[in-house]
Design a protein around this motif. Structure first.
Motif, PDB file in Angstrom:
ATOM      1  N   GLU A 119     -60.429 -19.588 -28.155  1.00  0.00           N
ATOM      2  CA  GLU A 119     -60.340 -20.900 -27.507  1.00  0.00           C
ATOM      3  C   GLU A 119     -58.870 -21.294 -27.292  1.00  0.00           C
ATOM      4  OE1 GLU A 119     -62.897 -22.245 -26.354  1.00  0.00           O
ATOM      5  OE2 GLU A 119     -64.608 -21.650 -27.594  1.00  0.00           O
ATOM      6  N   HIS A 120     -58.647 -22.062 -26.251  1.00  0.00           N
ATOM      7  CA  HIS A 120     -57.330 -22.617 -25.945  1.00  0.00           C
ATOM      8  C   HIS A 120     -57.349 -24.064 -26.447  1.00  0.00           C
ATOM      9  CE1 HIS A 120     -54.465 -24.318 -22.718  1.00  0.00           C
ATOM     10  NE2 HIS A 120     -53.786 -23.927 -23.753  1.00  0.00           N
ATOM     11  N   LYS A 121     -56.711 -24.298 -27.586  1.00  0.00           N
ATOM     12  CA  LYS A 121     -56.882 -25.567 -28.287  1.00  0.00           C
ATOM     13  C   LYS A 121     -55.658 -26.476 -28.207  1.00  0.00           C
ATOM     14  CE  LYS A 121     -57.676 -23.846 -32.433  1.00  0.00           C
ATOM     15  NZ  LYS A 121     -57.163 -22.483 -32.274  1.00  0.00           N
ATOM     16  N   LEU A 122     -55.902 -27.753 -28.532  1.00  0.00           N
ATOM     17  CA  LEU A 122     -54.821 -28.741 -28.606  1.00  0.00           C
ATOM     18  C   LEU A 122     -53.770 -28.344 -29.624  1.00  0.00           C
ATOM     19  CD1 LEU A 122     -53.620 -31.608 -28.081  1.00  0.00           C
ATOM     20  CD2 LEU A 122     -55.297 -32.498 -29.708  1.00  0.00           C
ATOM     21  N   GLY A 123     -54.199 -27.810 -30.739  1.00  0.00           N
ATOM     22  CA  GLY A 123     -53.268 -27.397 -31.789  1.00  0.00           C
ATOM     23  C   GLY A 123     -53.819 -26.217 -32.549  1.00  0.00           C
ATOM     24  N   LEU A 124     -53.228 -25.943 -33.710  1.00  0.00           N
ATOM     25  CA  LEU A 124     -53.635 -24.795 -34.531  1.00  0.00           C
ATOM     26  C   LEU A 124     -53.648 -23.510 -33.723  1.00  0.00           C
ATOM     27  CD1 LEU A 124     -56.512 -26.275 -36.777  1.00  0.00           C
ATOM     28  CD2 LEU A 124     -54.124 -25.905 -37.364  1.00  0.00           C
ATOM     29  N   GLU A 133     -41.475 -30.906 -27.916  1.00  0.00           N
ATOM     30  CA  GLU A 133     -42.184 -30.011 -28.836  1.00  0.00           C
ATOM     31  C   GLU A 133     -41.275 -29.341 -29.867  1.00  0.00           C
ATOM     32  OE1 GLU A 133     -45.140 -29.665 -29.579  1.00  0.00           O
ATOM     33  OE2 GLU A 133     -46.435 -30.185 -27.901  1.00  0.00           O
ATOM     34  N   ALA A 155     -44.729 -33.391 -33.083  1.00  0.00           N
ATOM     35  CA  ALA A 155     -45.947 -33.394 -32.274  1.00  0.00           C
ATOM     36  C   ALA A 155     -46.912 -32.296 -32.733  1.00  0.00           C
ATOM     37  CB  ALA A 155     -45.605 -33.224 -30.798  1.00  0.00           C
ATOM     38  N   ARG A 167     -50.921 -32.528 -33.391  1.00  0.00           N
ATOM     39  CA  ARG A 167     -51.882 -31.675 -32.668  1.00  0.00           C
ATOM     40  C   ARG A 167     -52.694 -30.826 -33.631  1.00  0.00           C
ATOM     41  NH1 ARG A 167     -49.795 -27.928 -30.367  1.00  0.00           N
ATOM     42  NH2 ARG A 167     -47.541 -28.204 -30.507  1.00  0.00           N
ATOM     43  N   ASP A 168     -52.002 -30.260 -34.619  1.00  0.00           N
ATOM     44  CA  ASP A 168     -52.693 -29.385 -35.565  1.00  0.00           C
ATOM     45  C   ASP A 168     -53.766 -30.133 -36.356  1.00  0.00           C
ATOM     46  OD1 ASP A 168     -51.171 -27.226 -34.780  1.00  0.00           O
ATOM     47  OD2 ASP A 168     -49.960 -27.104 -36.596  1.00  0.00           O
ATOM     48  N   VAL A 169     -53.404 -31.317 -36.828  1.00  0.00           N
ATOM     49  CA  VAL A 169     -54.309 -32.018 -37.750  1.00  0.00           C
ATOM     50  C   VAL A 169     -55.486 -32.663 -37.027  1.00  0.00           C
ATOM     51  CG1 VAL A 169     -53.262 -34.343 -37.751  1.00  0.00           C
ATOM     52  CG2 VAL A 169     -54.257 -33.419 -39.859  1.00  0.00           C
ATOM     53  N   ARG A 170     -55.376 -32.820 -35.713  1.00  0.00           N
ATOM     54  CA  ARG A 170     -56.382 -33.604 -34.999  1.00  0.00           C
ATOM     55  C   ARG A 170     -57.800 -33.093 -35.190  1.00  0.00           C
ATOM     56  NH1 ARG A 170     -59.613 -36.359 -33.767  1.00  0.00           N
ATOM     57  NH2 ARG A 170     -59.880 -37.817 -32.029  1.00  0.00           N
ATOM     58  N   VAL A 171     -57.962 -31.787 -35.246  1.00  0.00           N
ATOM     59  CA  VAL A 171     -59.321 -31.235 -35.340  1.00  0.00           C
ATOM     60  C   VAL A 171     -59.948 -31.459 -36.709  1.00  0.00           C
ATOM     61  CG1 VAL A 171     -58.725 -28.898 -36.107  1.00  0.00           C
ATOM     62  CG2 VAL A 171     -60.734 -29.243 -34.658  1.00  0.00           C
TER      63      VAL A 171
END
Lengths: 569, 569
Positions: free
Chosen positions: B253-258, B409, B414, B418-422
């Protein structure tokens, strides 16, 4: 799911909530009739839906890039920009004397919101040009006006604003870019500027930079700053861009969002510039422009809130998870319904505040009355900070509504949150807006704020019979925030600033409830807007109580937490 | 600015706030002495500072990629993973019978937080393995345990969890992956799973998937789901991975973060699997694992909050803007001080809740007492939802503290957001946590919650003389949320769920204040923790009032806002 212009909301707000009829009844804006207003919004909405929204994703996935010293914009941006320019949408509020339509800023505000919702990366470009038009209109010589304004208003040329340097962000007075007088009356600009939005674009004939710089022997700090117009190409007397000026885009920033909007590091190497306004009068000139730009940035937040809300509602109406009644989709889950209703109610409130702000600006211009100017000045930091805070909050709720899909970039929900995030920072951080509200905007002893809160109370009292529960809560909250305001203006600045962010939000909560109530009253106490108002008043307004506690805590407890305490892990 | 393990906070919390001494005094955990605890945290902290934190940026800028059917991890991840495994840090709470250290989950919780703070993308890998160890320990046959647990505990193999399918996210019961019995007692697994974290890794000998699937003729919904262990390579009897199983990573997947954590779409094409636990007992087995995993995810949020706080404090102490006294940096601006103090105070509170949760889990295990189990069950959704909400909120404040640089970035602020959002979404969305809290966890009539609130009141009453202002406010808030709890358990589920998110946060606010107060009491009412506690109680605790109003609003006003209202623009 593609963006739909919120025309019924605009129509209702203008006609029944924010008093746009007063603007229409002034001589200055007598051409902005009901029919004209509707036609303008319908046309602008169509452009946003059909031309801007379709290029928004490409702006994220194929960022603007720098190649051979020139910015190449994202796919479709050049065509979309030309459609904006061709339609006359760069700046509908621009002065007729130079080719503008002279429409109320209120309409510009609605259009800016829609353009932001459809494609924020691209909308930034005309928004910056709007600021430049305003600055030149107010401070430039007739010669400069005649040469530049028609090109900017038509969109043949674009404008930028160059404030920030690496050591001078919020503290503008620390900037070091220099301006040395040339023999012909122009100036040589020398220095580097950062965070220059749309510092270049391949799709226009010229890019005109307004640059803050220091003249030789100017006083230190903000009192020694002047404003200069520095075009990429030097125009001849007929306005044809000729010689290339000695300025360049050094690099583009790699940002969290707004990938379609090139954020440039600009270098001026004795670039030719023209003084705009007085020597050392740059800050005053800049503030003229920034005031309305702040409202514009607030609308960017609201536009994203609208786009995020539409996207989340559409998803929630499509996605099936769990056994539920009604539509059979997740919108029937109470916590999902809470999220989307919150998005809707917050967007409405922030939009109403921004439009009321624009109405105040238009009225101040049309009537010259100091009360309207004070109202406009008071509402501007609220529109900006609250509008952008809500923009980001609502976009984040939008991600949550999408669940796991919200974290996948292809969904587009995350892009909205990434794009809008900077609006809380640029054009004066939201903390600075809150300081402005509780400092400068309270220098009148809170008069403008108290007058506004009295209107809130008066409206609430008027609805005691027709909408008793709602109006009672609004009246109570208005009284509490009125008391808070009277307390606040007695405090030292340091204590005001310790609670400034909370104060701004508390006032925004009351104003949001006020406009929701106005909508409910206009609807006769029954209908979709009344239901949304009840939701806002029951669920979101009560936050003001906690905010009041924060404001009252003042600076003492805050600075009790020492730097050493904060550093220890 | 690089990450520093918050050892003094952990030490203080364990010794003085969350009652870890009770865990240490049980027979089961008698080896977790004071010296042992300190040594473990110091060593784990060093690993996080020296090995994990340095690879975190590369995990963002050079995402994991799929090439030739295999996942290739971000630069430095393989080496960092091996250091985790070599040091014995995959799962310190794992059972000694299979090579684990058998330490309290409380220590695991602290270690998980630090690893998350240092490199969340990589930490996800051992966290998933921890869940698998726990599931196998509780539900697998002795043969499977003997074969798999030593490899998982040593980190030679890793574990994943396969729940989600494209039509079955939060509604697990909708899944359609099938398991057909083979003649040799194994099963053929057929189906596609999405959102599989670390579905493959090139740096381990084997990747073991726990897959939820349906046996033939199983009942519909969650009652017909079974759990299967499906390794990438089929091990021989001695544990050597041999034949390749028929499963594959289809895409990432192409994700917001991680970006450093590969999120895989997995395809099982008659892959060989072993049933774990009973036929159709998959949900029960999964819940064993998910409970502690929820606490683990909460700690991910807290780790990011800590990392963001450290980063923001360091920046605020370095950045000069405007004329201020003291350090001469922006940390002297009241609104900036407010932001960093909020970050610090929120992180402390969320950490205390998570550690108290872990203590309850350890005590339940060590004593078998139902009260501890009920306490653990109550705190788990709060640790998860509140810990991750705070993680994201604090990371967003961190961006704001950085001003314009926060949007670039390269700054790294940031990335944390982004990483923690999920974490607010996976392992059960935070809305589902809140439903769990107000639904299943209140099935006891609120007993566990009321018992906890009584402890809050008792502690506050005990400090009436020594800390009158603070304890009075905590006692008042505890009483208000106690009353709310008694009201809530009388409501229909639909009304509870309409206010579930607000209820969870209100309870978390009171618990945060409770643990801050405990710290202040332990400090004798003077010192850094007392100052931070005063800040929390004065500024952040009051939010509970607004939250109570939201809870009490119930479902009526919420569903009054119709689907049509929401769709209209």
């Amino acid at each position: 799911m593609s963006y739909r212009a919120p025309l019924s909301d605009f129509g209702f707000l203008l006609s029944h909530v924010v008093g746009f009829d007063r603007v229409q009844s002034t001589e200055l804006f007598s051409e902005a009739t009901e029919d004209m207003t509707t036609a303008i919004l319908v046309e602008a909405g169509r452009l946003c839906e059909d031309v801007l929204a379709p290029v928004d994703r490409a702006g994220d996935t194929v960022p603007a890039r720098l190649d051979g010293g020139q910015v190449h914009s994202s796919p479709g941006f050049a065509e979309a920009y030309r459609a904006i320019a061709k339609g006359g949408w760069i700046c509908v509020a621009a002065p007729p004397a130079h080719g503008g339509m002279g429409l109320p800023l209120t309409l510009q505000t609605a259009i800016n919101e829609m353009m932001s919702a459809a494609c924020l990366s691209l909308q930034l470009n005309p928004m910056l040009t709007q600021g430049q038009i305003e600055a030149l209109e107010a401070h430039a010589s007739e010669e400069i006006k005649a040469l530049y304004l028609p090109k900017l208003i038509s969109g043949e040329w674009t404008g930028t604003m160059n404030l920030t340097e690496s050591g001078a962000g919020s503290d503008v007075g620390a900037l070091v870019t220099r301006a040395e007088p040339n023999e012909d009356g122009t100036y040589a600009i020398i220095g580097q500027k950062i965070y220059i939005t749309w510092g270049d674009a391949e799709f226009v004939d010229n890019v005109c930079h307004l640059v803050l710089a220091r003249l030789p022997d100017s006083p230190p700090g903000t009192k020694g700053i002047s404003l200069f117009l520095v075009p990429r190409h030097l125009p001849d007397a007929t306005g044809v861009p000729c010689a290339v000026n000695s300025l360049r885009v050094v690099s583009l920033e790699h940002k969290l969002g707004l990938h379609g909007s090139p954020t440039c590091v600009m270098e001026y190497d004795r670039a030719t510039g023209w003084l705009i306004g007085d020597e050392n009068g740059g800050m005053a000139a800049m503030f003229t422009m920034m005031n309305n730009a702040r409202l514009g940035v607030g609308c960017q937040g609201i536009g994203i809130a609208e786009a995020a809300t539409q996207k989340a509602v559409a998803f929630a109406l499509e996605r099936k998870q769990g056994r539920v009644g009604g539509t059979g989709t997740i919108i029937e889950h109470p916590d999902v319904r809470r999220m989307v209703a919150t998005m809707k109610a917050e967007t409405f409130a922030a939009r109403a505040i921004a439009l009321a702000n624009a109405v105040a600006i238009d009225m101040a211009r049309a009537t010259g009355e100091a009360e309207w100017a004070a109202r406009a000045a008071l509402l501007t930091p609220i529109s900006k900070a609250h509008g952008t805070d809500i923009g980001h909050e609502v976009a984040q709720i939008g991600i949550q509504v999408h669940g796991g899909m919200g974290y996948i970039e292809e969904t587009g929900a995350a892009q909205l949150a990434r794009d809008v995030r900077v609006t809380q920072i640029y054009e004066g951080t939201n903390g600075i807006q809150a300081m402005d509200l509780t400092g400068r905007k309270m220098a009148d002893g809170g008069r403008a704020a108290l007058a506004l809160l009295d209107e809130v109370t008066a409206q609430a009292e008027s609805a005691r019979v027709s909408l008793p529960a709602m109006s009672g809560r609004v009246a109570d909250a208005a009284r509490a925030v009125r008391d808070l305001t009277e307390w606040l203006v007695q405090q030292e600045l340091r204590d005001r600033f310790a609670g400034c962010t909370a104060y701004l939000r508390a006032l925004a909560r009351v104003l949001g409830a006020h406009f929701h109530l106005a909508a409910a009253i206009a609807e006769g106490g029954t209908g979709p807007r009344t239901r949304l108002a009840a939701f806002f008043v029951a669920r979101l307004l009560p936050e003001h109580g906690a905010l009041i506690a924060q404001v009252k805590a003042g600076a003492d407890g805050l600075f009790d937490v020492t730097v050493e305490d904060l550093e220890t892990t």
